[in-house]
Design an enzyme around this catalytic site. Structure first.
Site, PDB file in Angstrom:
ATOM      1  N   TYR A 225      33.270  -9.614  22.017  1.00 28.41           N
ATOM      2  CA  TYR A 225      34.337  -8.641  21.769  1.00 28.41           C
ATOM      3  C   TYR A 225      35.681  -9.343  21.922  1.00 28.41           C
ATOM      4  CZ  TYR A 225      30.717  -5.088  22.594  1.00 28.41           C
ATOM      5  OH  TYR A 225      29.581  -4.325  22.549  1.00 28.41           O
ATOM      6  N   HIS A 233      34.319  -2.409  18.248  1.00 25.57           N
ATOM      7  CA  HIS A 233      32.950  -2.909  18.216  1.00 25.57           C
ATOM      8  C   HIS A 233      32.962  -4.442  18.277  1.00 25.57           C
ATOM      9  CE1 HIS A 233      31.102   0.970  17.424  1.00 25.57           C
ATOM     10  NE2 HIS A 233      32.042   1.208  16.523  1.00 25.57           N
ATOM     11  N   LYS A 280      28.507  -7.083  11.863  1.00 27.35           N
ATOM     12  CA  LYS A 280      28.631  -8.168  12.831  1.00 27.35           C
ATOM     13  C   LYS A 280      28.255  -9.483  12.167  1.00 27.35           C
ATOM     14  CE  LYS A 280      27.725  -5.416  16.965  1.00 27.35           C
ATOM     15  NZ  LYS A 280      28.316  -4.253  16.340  1.00 27.35           N
TER      16      LYS A 280
END
Length: 326
Positions: A225, A233, A280
């Site tokens: 993060y 997120h 991601k």
């Protein structure tokens, strides 16, 4: 709470991440909607998304039933619309506020027969006690003890503070199989100790300013993060890949390190696809394990041995031909 708010270390043992058990219990008892915790906000959003899907499906079914009724009565064929004023969209739909009957909570009243004036007593609930604790991984605990010098680890039996050397040996011994002796003269003298491999990765990204948390939810080792899990997120998903400098040591190792051997392409594609769907970026973090032939195992007696490990990253991106032509 200081460790959580000033670095997002650990997790609450009664919560998913932020230690918010006490706040949630207070909100439930007082029936308040203010100052919601991160878990309550997430559950509220999930409930709203579920209700939106139900309302949309109900509206589409109503339009389809109307088209069938027109066809049965007039013989005209009408294609049911999937958008329009009658069909709610994610941009225009708003949750229905709860009714007063649902939100109001009547205090529990117990009549007192001995009261001649007819008065009634309200029951008072006992004050809440915060029974939640903060759980730290071994990597987080050692980083706070050694790198930041803001944590004291105590012996569970004597409650005496442990020295850094004792903490260093204890955390390594926690990963040693039972059949390997743990005598004081042979304490954790293994370069491929899982604690060392994972701490090298943890310290590497923490020292670069990243907030690093566990990533088992997305089938990876860690999540990175920029600021913390309460702000946004995770942007990167980390898979730790140990690499032995000496292949013979891998064959004779007592540890079955995950991802140390070549993995299947189907497994890598699956992990990459899972993380791509949640926006991601998958990163393979290779940790080179020094050879005992080149570096003496005696250096493992202190954290100075971490200088002999190296970290390399390989970023993977899922190629989608229909979306990446530009």
């Amino acid at each position: 709470m200081t460790l959580w708010r000033r670095g997002f270390f650990g997790k609450g043992d009664l919560s998913r991440s932020e230690p918010s058990w006490l706040t949630r219990q207070i909100n439930i008892r007082e029936n308040k909607g203010k100052h919601l915790t991160a878990e309550e906000i997430r559950e509220k959003r999930r409930a709203e998304r579920k209700q939106f899907k139900l309302d949309r499906a109900k509206a589409i079914a109503a339009v389809a039933a109307e088209a069938e009724a027109i066809f049965a009565a007039e013989g005209r064929v009408i294609t049911p619309a999937l958008s329009g004023p009658a069909i709610p969209s994610a941009a225009t739909w708003k949750p229905t506020p709860p009714s007063v009957a649902e939100t109001s909570v009547e205090p529990s009243i117990i009549p007192n027969d001995d009261d001649q004036n007819g008065e009634q007593d309200t029951t008072e609930e006992p004050p809440l006690e915060d029974v939640e604790h903060l759980q730290l991984t071994l990597q987080e605990a050692f980083f706070l003890t050694w790198a930041l010098d803001c944590l004291i680890v105590q012996d569970p039996e004597t409650l005496e503070p442990l020295t850094l050397q004792q903490v260093w040996n204890a955390f390594q011994n926690a990963h040693i199989p039972i059949h390997i002796p743990k005598s004081p003269s042979q304490q954790a003298r293994h370069f491929d100790n899982p604690f060392l491999i994972n701490y090298v990765v943890y310290h590497h990204y923490r020292s670069l300013g990243w907030v690093i948390k566990g990533g088992i939810k997305f089938c990876v080792d860690y999540l990175l993060y920029k600021r913390g899990p309460v702000f946004s997120h995770a942007e990167f998903a980390i898979v730790v890949c140990p690499v032995y400098e000496d292949p013979e040591e891998q064959a004779n190792s007592s540890f079955a390190l995950q991802n140390a051997s070549p993995f299947e392409w189907s497994w890598l594609s699956t992990i990459n696809r899972v993380n791509s769907q949640v926006q991601k970026t998958l990163v393979l973090t290779y940790v080179t394990i020094p050879s005992a032939k080149r570096v003496s195992p005696e250096v493992l007696s202190s954290p100075a041995c971490l200088a002999h490990y190296s970290v390399r990253e390989v970023v993977l991106r899922r190629f989608i031909p229909a979306r990446m032509r530009d």
